[in-house]
Design a protein around this motif. Sequence first.
Motif, short mmCIF file in Angstrom:
data_model
loop_
_atom_site.label_atom_id
_atom_site.label_comp_id
_atom_site.label_asym_id
_atom_site.label_seq_id
_atom_site.Cartn_x
_atom_site.Cartn_y
_atom_site.Cartn_z
N THR A 136 24.81 84.62 15.81
CA THR A 136 23.85 83.86 16.61
C THR A 136 22.58 84.68 16.81
N HIS A 159 15.36 88.37 17.27
CA HIS A 159 15.20 87.67 15.99
C HIS A 159 14.15 86.56 16.10
N TYR A 160 14.16 85.86 17.24
CA TYR A 160 13.14 84.82 17.45
C TYR A 160 11.75 85.45 17.54
N TRP A 212 12.38 82.72 6.58
CA TRP A 212 13.12 81.52 6.98
C TRP A 212 14.52 81.51 6.40
N GLU A 213 14.61 81.89 5.11
CA GLU A 213 15.90 81.87 4.43
C GLU A 213 16.92 82.77 5.13
N TYR A 214 16.51 84.00 5.47
CA TYR A 214 17.45 84.93 6.09
C TYR A 214 17.71 84.59 7.56
N PHE A 215 16.75 83.96 8.20
CA PHE A 215 16.97 83.55 9.59
C PHE A 215 18.09 82.51 9.65
N TYR A 216 18.06 81.52 8.76
CA TYR A 216 19.12 80.51 8.73
C TYR A 216 20.42 81.07 8.17
N CYS A 217 20.32 82.06 7.28
CA CYS A 217 21.50 82.68 6.67
C CYS A 217 22.37 83.36 7.72
N LYS A 259 23.23 82.51 10.80
CA LYS A 259 24.18 81.62 11.46
C LYS A 259 25.10 80.93 10.48
N GLN A 260 24.50 80.41 9.40
CA GLN A 260 25.27 79.57 8.48
C GLN A 260 26.27 80.36 7.65
N GLN A 261 25.86 81.53 7.16
CA GLN A 261 26.73 82.29 6.26
C GLN A 261 27.58 83.32 6.97
#
Length: 707
Positions: free
Chosen positions: A548, A553-554, A535-540, A542-544
């Motif tokens: 996209t 990835h999904y 979860w951490e790297y999935f959000y990383c 886009k955010q960092q």
Amino acid sequence: MSTGEAQWKHRQACCSLMHPQRVFTIRMRLSFNFFLNKSHPSTDGRISHAVTYMHDTCRLFNHTASYKKYDAFSWNVMIREHANSNSEEKEALALTIYSQMQQNGIHADKYTFPFVLKVCANLSALQKGKQIHNHVIRRGFQRDIYVGNSLVSMYAKCRKVEVARQVFDRISQKDVVSWNAMIIGYVQCGIPEETLVFFHQMYLDGEGVLPDQGSFVSVLQACTDLLRGKWIHKCVICAGLEADVFVGNSLVDMYSKCGNIKNARHVFDKMPSRNVVSWNSMIAGYTQNGYLNEALKLFCQMQTQGEGIKTDLVTLASVIPACAQLASLQIGEWMHGYVIKSGFLSDIVVGNCLIDVYTKCRHVESARQLFGNMPKKNVISWSALIAGYVQIGKASETLALFNQMQVLDMKPDAVTMLNMLSACTHLSALQQGKSLHAYIISSGYESEVFVANALIDMYAKCGSLELACLFFTKMSNRDLVSWNSMIAGYGMHGQGKNAVAHFCQLQQSSIKPNDVTFLCVLSACTHAGMVNEGWEYFYCMKQQYGITPKLEHYACMVDLLGRAGHLDEAVRFINNMPLEPGASVWGALLGACRIYSNITLGECAAERLFELEPENAGLYVLLSNIYAAAGRWDGVAKMRTIMKNSGLKKTPGCSFIEVKNKIHAFLVEDRSHPESEKIYATLQSLAVKMKAAGYVPNTSLLLQEME
């Protein structure tokens, strides 16, 4: 007989009474004077007679015992004759004649130096060029514009552009040839930024010298920046050269390299006259930028509207790759027929391109037949065919072809080695891979980054993660693919923590991760059951890093959640996806349903998959096994019936094992191997020993046979 011809005959007769050395000088002057004689009725005739006569005179020079009485003009004519011969052997002889001229005490003049410096440039004879430069200085010709231009050109072609610039700066009165020689030097040395800066200096402060056709053609070769390219285009218009065919061709090529195919076509359409290079440049531009159908349309248009322009080898080398990328066998065969009719089939470049077409179309047998009929083959021919076998998964044939290549003493190149490593990876042939690694080291290809990356991938996928790590550590130059390969290697070996640690090292380097990097990290988390980290790297992403997430990835996240037993969370994740779930997403969910025997959710996922991939027999087998694990034999029978009525059959699995550098392949219940009786006896013996040791197999995940 005309007056000019009468004088010519009279002087020839007089020459026969003179001393040979005097004859030589007079004949040389006579040949050039006659060439310039306006009374001769035909310019072509003057050239033909003068050149023939000069060749005869050169033979007289070579057979005369003593050179001492020849003047500088005679020596210059001989040097010029050899310097302009377009033959390396004769050009080298020009330098020998120059040395003899010096030894005989004849001083070189401003007409001598340009020709000998031209030879030094053509032969890349830097040391000889430096020696002649010293002679130029001693004779006081260093500021002569013609000699200076020749020195600039010589140093530039010998890749000593700094020295060329020093000579250029010392020329007192520069002309357009001086500036062009310097521009060409920068282009040939691969310094585009310096080229553009220098051209800018010439255009704005060229001491009254304006760019000409050669200036624009040269600088456009170095331009890969669209804004600068447009500025140069404006300069072309201001110079009144937009109608020049050579400048137009260079503009088409420049816009194509910059990816602005619209402007390239606009220039092409506006050209008042075109030659074969014009058409080739536009076709190549379409191919290089992925406009494959447009490339083929323009090729066909060239045949009908090309104003008598004939297809050449460059045309075919530009359009055939478009056929290869389209992967259309019909178009490929049509192009093959055109090549035969045009008489270009025997050309090795065209043959290699056609091999690539057939392999891209997965029609390797046609590629092999074409390869066998080629009169000449080079390493590219072999590499193209090897790549074709790798592409269709025939790794054993690939290895056999490579061995045949070595028997014929054809040295593989780096691309060949890349394809061979892919074959070893497919077969999990570690020993073969090690042998290739040794060959790569001895051939000096280990320093090629893309070969090194393939080695990491091969070792990791062949089960030797330690060797992959060792090789990665020793790499002096790593790119993003190197890091991705190593992270993926840790992931496939279930070492998720090491994969994450490696990713953290990458973050601390100057290399930025891309979408493939995150796919490797998420896959590693999946195999190691690291849900929180996933979860951490999935959000990383886009955010960092502003990346996209893609469908892959999904699918990876669904697989991560499903393998961990979080099926409800996986379903919520799918429902909230901004993208339409594809087969990979539903396939990951179906695989998780099989692990946890969730029939209801499995049926839902399978239903979506049947809509997306109705011809995929593996999906029916997978759902059938979910039914079987739950004792739902009616569902198993239903799947059997559907497959039978649809004519679907699952492709049998194949395993490879390497024994003593030989690859052995086995299918399910395969008895084709010559040692099959011993093999099955050994397997039976192992099963007995395992049972005696207390091993109880987990049959809940055993796939049911689907006929």
